[in-house]
Design a protein around this motif. Structure first.
Motif, PDB file in Angstrom:
ATOM      1  N   SER A 128      -9.678   8.893  10.210  1.00 20.53           N
ATOM      2  CA  SER A 128      -9.038   9.899   9.354  1.00 20.53           C
ATOM      3  C   SER A 128      -7.638   9.450   8.952  1.00 20.53           C
ATOM      4  N   ARG A 129      -6.903   8.864   9.907  1.00 25.01           N
ATOM      5  CA  ARG A 129      -5.557   8.370   9.598  1.00 25.01           C
ATOM      6  C   ARG A 129      -5.616   7.221   8.598  1.00 25.01           C
ATOM      7  N   LYS A 130      -6.599   6.324   8.783  1.00 22.86           N
ATOM      8  CA  LYS A 130      -6.749   5.212   7.849  1.00 22.86           C
ATOM      9  C   LYS A 130      -7.080   5.716   6.446  1.00 22.86           C
ATOM     10  N   ILE A 131      -7.959   6.720   6.404  1.00 23.19           N
ATOM     11  CA  ILE A 131      -8.324   7.300   5.103  1.00 23.19           C
ATOM     12  C   ILE A 131      -7.085   7.897   4.433  1.00 23.19           C
ATOM     13  N   LEU A 132      -6.270   8.631   5.237  1.00 27.99           N
ATOM     14  CA  LEU A 132      -5.065   9.246   4.688  1.00 27.99           C
ATOM     15  C   LEU A 132      -4.088   8.195   4.170  1.00 27.99           C
ATOM     16  N   LYS A 133      -3.886   7.128   4.971  1.00 26.71           N
ATOM     17  CA  LYS A 133      -2.986   6.057   4.550  1.00 26.71           C
ATOM     18  C   LYS A 133      -3.506   5.367   3.294  1.00 26.71           C
ATOM     19  N   TRP A 134      -4.819   5.131   3.260  1.00 27.93           N
ATOM     20  CA  TRP A 134      -5.410   4.479   2.097  1.00 27.93           C
ATOM     21  C   TRP A 134      -5.242   5.334   0.843  1.00 27.93           C
ATOM     22  N   GLU A 135      -5.458   6.640   0.979  1.00 26.40           N
ATOM     23  CA  GLU A 135      -5.282   7.542  -0.157  1.00 26.40           C
ATOM     24  C   GLU A 135      -3.834   7.551  -0.623  1.00 26.40           C
ATOM     25  N   GLU A 136      -2.879   7.544   0.339  1.00 30.44           N
ATOM     26  CA  GLU A 136      -1.468   7.505  -0.023  1.00 30.44           C
ATOM     27  C   GLU A 136      -1.133   6.191  -0.744  1.00 30.44           C
ATOM     28  N   LYS A 137      -1.707   5.080  -0.234  1.00 31.58           N
ATOM     29  CA  LYS A 137      -1.462   3.776  -0.861  1.00 31.58           C
ATOM     30  C   LYS A 137      -2.005   3.765  -2.281  1.00 31.58           C
ATOM     31  N   MET A 138      -3.214   4.290  -2.470  1.00 29.53           N
ATOM     32  CA  MET A 138      -3.815   4.343  -3.807  1.00 29.53           C
ATOM     33  C   MET A 138      -2.995   5.228  -4.748  1.00 29.53           C
ATOM     34  N   ASP A 139      -2.476   6.330  -4.211  1.00 31.39           N
ATOM     35  CA  ASP A 139      -1.645   7.213  -5.035  1.00 31.39           C
ATOM     36  C   ASP A 139      -0.372   6.502  -5.479  1.00 31.39           C
ATOM     37  N   LEU A 140       0.250   5.746  -4.547  1.00 33.86           N
ATOM     38  CA  LEU A 140       1.459   5.007  -4.897  1.00 33.86           C
ATOM     39  C   LEU A 140       1.172   3.940  -5.952  1.00 33.86           C
ATOM     40  N   GLN A 141       0.065   3.203  -5.774  1.00 36.52           N
ATOM     41  CA  GLN A 141      -0.295   2.186  -6.759  1.00 36.52           C
ATOM     42  C   GLN A 141      -0.599   2.814  -8.112  1.00 36.52           C
ATOM     43  N   ARG A 142      -1.262   3.954  -8.079  1.00 44.60           N
ATOM     44  CA  ARG A 142      -1.567   4.655  -9.327  1.00 44.60           C
ATOM     45  C   ARG A 142      -0.268   5.054 -10.039  1.00 44.60           C
ATOM     46  N   ASP A 143       0.673   5.636  -9.260  1.00 46.35           N
ATOM     47  CA  ASP A 143       1.950   6.038  -9.852  1.00 46.35           C
ATOM     48  C   ASP A 143       2.700   4.829 -10.410  1.00 46.35           C
ATOM     49  N   LYS A 144       2.635   3.696  -9.682  1.00 43.89           N
ATOM     50  CA  LYS A 144       3.330   2.484 -10.138  1.00 43.89           C
ATOM     51  C   LYS A 144       2.716   1.969 -11.447  1.00 43.89           C
ATOM     52  N   ILE A 145       1.378   1.960 -11.489  1.00 43.49           N
ATOM     53  CA  ILE A 145       0.698   1.499 -12.710  1.00 43.49           C
ATOM     54  C   ILE A 145       1.071   2.383 -13.894  1.00 43.49           C
ATOM     55  N   LEU A 146       1.051   3.696 -13.670  1.00 41.05           N
ATOM     56  CA  LEU A 146       1.423   4.619 -14.743  1.00 41.05           C
ATOM     57  C   LEU A 146       2.868   4.401 -15.181  1.00 41.05           C
ATOM     58  N   SER A 147       3.775   4.193 -14.188  1.00 40.04           N
ATOM     59  CA  SER A 147       5.182   3.982 -14.506  1.00 40.04           C
ATOM     60  C   SER A 147       5.391   2.670 -15.271  1.00 40.04           C
ATOM     61  N   ASP A 148       4.698   1.593 -14.814  1.00 43.05           N
ATOM     62  CA  ASP A 148       4.845   0.291 -15.487  1.00 43.05           C
ATOM     63  C   ASP A 148       4.343   0.366 -16.927  1.00 43.05           C
ATOM     64  N   PHE A 149       3.192   0.992 -17.095  1.00 46.63           N
ATOM     65  CA  PHE A 149       2.656   1.097 -18.450  1.00 46.63           C
ATOM     66  C   PHE A 149       3.512   1.998 -19.329  1.00 46.63           C
ATOM     67  N   GLN A 150       4.120   3.024 -18.732  1.00 43.20           N
ATOM     68  CA  GLN A 150       5.010   3.877 -19.508  1.00 43.20           C
ATOM     69  C   GLN A 150       6.255   3.123 -19.937  1.00 43.20           C
ATOM     70  N   SER A 151       6.790   2.301 -19.010  1.00 40.93           N
ATOM     71  CA  SER A 151       7.953   1.470 -19.355  1.00 40.93           C
ATOM     72  C   SER A 151       7.600   0.485 -20.464  1.00 40.93           C
ATOM     73  N   LEU A 152       6.393  -0.130 -20.346  1.00 48.56           N
ATOM     74  CA  LEU A 152       5.954  -1.069 -21.367  1.00 48.56           C
ATOM     75  C   LEU A 152       5.787  -0.379 -22.715  1.00 48.56           C
ATOM     76  N   LEU A 153       5.214   0.815 -22.684  1.00 45.96           N
ATOM     77  CA  LEU A 153       5.050   1.579 -23.917  1.00 45.96           C
ATOM     78  C   LEU A 153       6.403   1.926 -24.543  1.00 45.96           C
TER      79      LEU A 153
END
Length: 269
Positions: free
Chosen positions: A162-187
């Motif tokens: 359960s802890r691994k799942i939570l950490k993985w979900e948090e990691k995916m959320d951070l990567q998602r936010d980073k991708i959105l931020s990078d693409f927004q900066s590029l745009l």
């Protein structure tokens, strides 16, 4: 075997037809049918729901009428039921009706002394049930302890996963936010460059357009001057020969003088 049959028959007689269980505080009514006191009183309440003034009720087996005051406790039947319950607790052998006081280690069954002498259990190891109980109870306790240990390990593993799942979900959320931020900066960058290019294009457009408009105005002025000169020359052409020659001679005296009133030099003709 006869004892088992007798106990079975006693249970059938002592079973309430309403709840299908051994009667509790049995009572009989006018027609001699017997029921648990609670079961028959519940039946009376249901029948009174249709008519609150009802004083006579119907037996659920034969539909004979009876009154509440007709309920008679059956103490002897109650004692008999307690005896049946005690005999059931003693766990008699279904085949021979004897007490199960022996334990067959080969088959893992409680048996009576008749079973011990039967061909089915011949040559098996038999011990008294009371003696086998502590040993097998200990085995069961050991098995339970091992199962509890496995259960704890399983629960710990569940927590870890359960802890691994939570950490993985948090990691995916951070990567998602980073991708959105990078693409927004590029745009935003591309949008800024787009505006710069459009501004340069607009400026080049107006500069070129102004040059073309200036050229067009200059050509228009030259065209107008040419038309004016043509008209002037046409007027001169219609004058008399003497006047035309006089003016031509006057203008020809200067190499860069006017010809017939124009600004063109003689070399241009």
């Amino acid at each position: 075997m006869a004892l088992v049959t007798t106990i079975k028959k006693m249970k059938e007689e002592a079973t309430c037809s309403l709840c299908q269980q051994l009667m509790t505080k049995p009572v009989s009514i006018e027609c001699e049918h017997s029921f648990c006191r609670k079961c028959i009183e519940d039946l009376i309440k249901k029948q009174q729901q249709w008519d609150s003034d009802l004083e006579e009720f119907n037996c659920p087996l034969c539909w004979e009428t009876f009154e509440r005051k007709d309920l008679r406790p059956m103490k002897q039947l109650e004692n008999l039921i307690e005896t049946v319950k005690k005999m059931e607790r003693d766990k008699l052998c279904n085949e021979h009706g004897e007490q199960l006081h022996l334990f067959c280690e080969d088959t893992g069954q409680l048996i009576c002394w008749c079973c011990e002498r039967s061909l089915k259990h011949k040559g098996h190891n038999h011990v008294l049930g009371n003696e086998a109980y502590p040993e097998y109870k200990g085995k069961i306790q050991d098995a339970v302890a091992k199962l509890r240990q496995q259960e704890d390990e399983c629960n710990n593993l569940k927590v870890t996963i359960s802890r691994k799942i939570l950490k993985w979900e948090e990691k995916m959320d951070l990567q998602r936010d980073k991708i959105l931020s990078d693409f927004q900066s590029l745009l935003n960058l591309l949008r800024g460059e787009e505006l710069d290019f459009l501004e340069e294009l607009e400026m080049e457009k107006w500069q070129t357009l102004k040059k073309l408009q200036d050229s067009e105005a200059s050509v228009e002025r030259q065209s107008s001057e040419l038309k004016s000169h043509i008209l002037e020359l046409q007027k001169k052409h219609q004058e008399s020969t003497l006047n035309l020659l006089k003016e031509f001679s006057y203008e020809a005296a200067s190499p860069r003088g006017r010809v017939f009133g124009t600004s063109y030099c003689l070399q241009c003709f």
